[in-house]
Design a protein around this motif. Structure first.
Motif: not given
Length: 76
Positions: A5-14, A16-22, A57-62
Motif C-alpha cells: 500500500a505504501l509503494k502504491d501510494g508513492l507510485h500514485a503520487g509520482v 500525479g506529479f508527472l501529469l501535473i507537470a505535463i 509515511l502512513s496512507s494519511a501522510a501520503i
C-alpha cells in the motif's frame, strides 16, 4: 500499513506529479516550466525534511503530501 500500500501510494503520487507537470508545461509554456521547477524543489525539500525528521509515511501522510502538492500548484 503494508509495504504494498505504501509503494502504491508513492507510485500514485509520482504519476500525479508527472501529469501535473505535463499539463502545466503544455498549457502555460515557459511559466509552466518554471512552476514545475518550483514544484520539484518543493517536493525535494519536503521529502528531505521528512527524512531529516524521520516522519512515518502512513496512507494519511501520503495523501496529505499529495494534497499539499495540489495546493502548491494552485498557488503557482
Amino acid at each position: 500499513l503494508g509495504a504494498a500500500a505504501l509503494k502504491d501510494g508513492l507510485h500514485a503520487g509520482v504519476i500525479g506529479f508527472l501529469l501535473i507537470a505535463i499539463f502545466l508545461i503544455f498549457w502555460y509554456r515557459l511559466p509552466g516550466f518554471i512552476a514545475v521547477i518550483a514544484l520539484g524543489m518543493y517536493v525535494a525539500i519536503t521529502l528531505f525534511i521528512f527524512k531529516l525528521l524521520n516522519v512515518t509515511l502512513s496512507s494519511a501522510a501520503i495523501a496529505g503530501f499529495i494534497i499539499s502538492i495540489g495546493v502548491a500548484v494552485d498557488a503557482n
